[in-house]
Design a protein around this motif. Structure first.
Motif, short mmCIF file in Angstrom:
data_model
loop_
_atom_site.label_atom_id
_atom_site.label_comp_id
_atom_site.label_asym_id
_atom_site.label_seq_id
_atom_site.Cartn_x
_atom_site.Cartn_y
_atom_site.Cartn_z
N LEU A 89 37.05 51.83 37.51
CA LEU A 89 37.10 50.44 37.05
C LEU A 89 38.15 49.65 37.82
O LEU A 89 37.88 48.54 38.29
CB LEU A 89 37.38 50.39 35.55
CG LEU A 89 37.45 48.99 34.95
CD1 LEU A 89 36.07 48.35 34.93
CD2 LEU A 89 38.03 49.02 33.56
N VAL A 90 39.32 50.23 37.95
CA VAL A 90 40.39 49.54 38.69
C VAL A 90 39.97 49.32 40.14
O VAL A 90 40.13 48.21 40.68
CB VAL A 90 41.71 50.34 38.61
CG1 VAL A 90 42.77 49.75 39.53
CG2 VAL A 90 42.22 50.39 37.17
N ALA A 91 39.40 50.32 40.76
CA ALA A 91 38.94 50.18 42.15
C ALA A 91 37.87 49.10 42.28
O ALA A 91 37.89 48.31 43.23
CB ALA A 91 38.41 51.51 42.67
N ASP A 92 36.95 49.05 41.32
CA ASP A 92 35.90 48.04 41.37
C ASP A 92 36.46 46.63 41.22
O ASP A 92 36.01 45.71 41.91
CB ASP A 92 34.85 48.30 40.28
CG ASP A 92 33.95 49.49 40.59
OD1 ASP A 92 34.10 50.08 41.68
OD2 ASP A 92 33.12 49.83 39.73
N VAL A 93 37.43 46.46 40.34
CA VAL A 93 38.05 45.13 40.19
C VAL A 93 38.76 44.75 41.48
O VAL A 93 38.62 43.63 41.98
CB VAL A 93 39.02 45.09 39.00
CG1 VAL A 93 39.83 43.80 38.99
CG2 VAL A 93 38.25 45.23 37.68
N LEU A 94 39.52 45.68 42.06
CA LEU A 94 40.27 45.39 43.27
C LEU A 94 39.37 45.11 44.47
O LEU A 94 39.78 44.42 45.41
CB LEU A 94 41.23 46.53 43.60
CG LEU A 94 42.38 46.72 42.61
CD1 LEU A 94 43.21 47.94 43.01
CD2 LEU A 94 43.24 45.48 42.51
N SER A 95 38.15 45.62 44.44
CA SER A 95 37.24 45.41 45.57
C SER A 95 36.52 44.07 45.50
O SER A 95 35.90 43.65 46.47
CB SER A 95 36.20 46.54 45.64
OG SER A 95 35.28 46.43 44.58
N ARG A 96 36.62 43.39 44.37
CA ARG A 96 35.96 42.08 44.22
C ARG A 96 36.79 41.01 44.93
O ARG A 96 38.02 41.01 44.85
CB ARG A 96 35.79 41.72 42.75
CG ARG A 96 34.79 42.62 42.08
CD ARG A 96 34.61 42.25 40.64
NE ARG A 96 33.44 42.96 40.12
CZ ARG A 96 32.71 42.53 39.12
NH1 ARG A 96 33.03 41.41 38.49
NH2 ARG A 96 31.67 43.23 38.71
N PRO A 97 36.11 40.11 45.62
CA PRO A 97 36.86 39.06 46.35
C PRO A 97 37.49 38.06 45.39
O PRO A 97 36.85 37.57 44.46
CB PRO A 97 35.78 38.39 47.20
CG PRO A 97 34.50 38.69 46.52
CD PRO A 97 34.68 40.00 45.81
N ILE A 120 33.22 46.61 32.09
CA ILE A 120 33.14 47.50 30.91
C ILE A 120 31.91 47.14 30.09
O ILE A 120 31.16 48.01 29.65
CB ILE A 120 34.42 47.41 30.07
CG1 ILE A 120 35.58 48.04 30.83
CG2 ILE A 120 34.20 48.10 28.72
CD1 ILE A 120 36.93 47.74 30.24
N THR A 121 31.68 45.85 29.90
CA THR A 121 30.51 45.41 29.14
C THR A 121 29.22 45.86 29.83
O THR A 121 28.31 46.34 29.19
CB THR A 121 30.54 43.88 28.98
OG1 THR A 121 31.74 43.52 28.29
CG2 THR A 121 29.33 43.40 28.20
N ARG A 122 29.17 45.72 31.14
CA ARG A 122 27.98 46.12 31.89
C ARG A 122 27.78 47.63 31.82
O ARG A 122 26.67 48.10 31.67
CB ARG A 122 28.12 45.67 33.34
CG ARG A 122 26.84 45.83 34.12
CD ARG A 122 26.92 45.27 35.51
NE ARG A 122 27.51 43.95 35.54
CZ ARG A 122 28.28 43.52 36.53
NH1 ARG A 122 28.53 44.29 37.55
NH2 ARG A 122 28.79 42.31 36.50
N TRP A 123 28.87 48.40 31.91
CA TRP A 123 28.77 49.85 31.86
C TRP A 123 28.36 50.34 30.48
O TRP A 123 27.72 51.37 30.35
CB TRP A 123 30.09 50.50 32.23
CG TRP A 123 30.48 50.34 33.68
CD1 TRP A 123 29.76 49.75 34.67
CD2 TRP A 123 31.71 50.75 34.27
NE1 TRP A 123 30.46 49.77 35.85
CE2 TRP A 123 31.66 50.38 35.63
CE3 TRP A 123 32.84 51.38 33.79
CZ2 TRP A 123 32.70 50.65 36.51
CZ3 TRP A 123 33.88 51.66 34.65
CH2 TRP A 123 33.81 51.29 36.00
#
Length: 65
Positions: free
Chosen positions: A26-34, A60-63
């Motif tokens: 989750l943290v990695a996915d947030v950090l990868s967003r522009p 989290i909601t999507r998952w």
């Protein structure tokens, strides 16, 4: 952004909404967003924090769906 996303991820784990191993993803996915904002004042830092938390909540909601 890292701290904001991590706080949301850990809270979701403690509430049993995500698994332990999903915290890092989750943290990695947030950090990868522009992020288009600038971080050059206290207001912009707070806006960046809000943005990262919102991104984490959305993932989290999507998952969980």
């Amino acid at each position: 952004m890292l701290n904001a996303a991590n706080e949301i991820a850990v809270d979701a784990f403690l509430q049993r909404r995500i698994g332990f191993t999903a915290i890092g993803q989750l943290v990695a996915d947030v950090l990868s967003r522009p992020y288009q904002g600038r971080v050059d004042s206290l207001d912009s830092v707070l806006a960046t924090d809000r943005w990262a938390r919102q991104q984490a909540f959305e993932l989290i909601t999507r998952w969980s769906a």
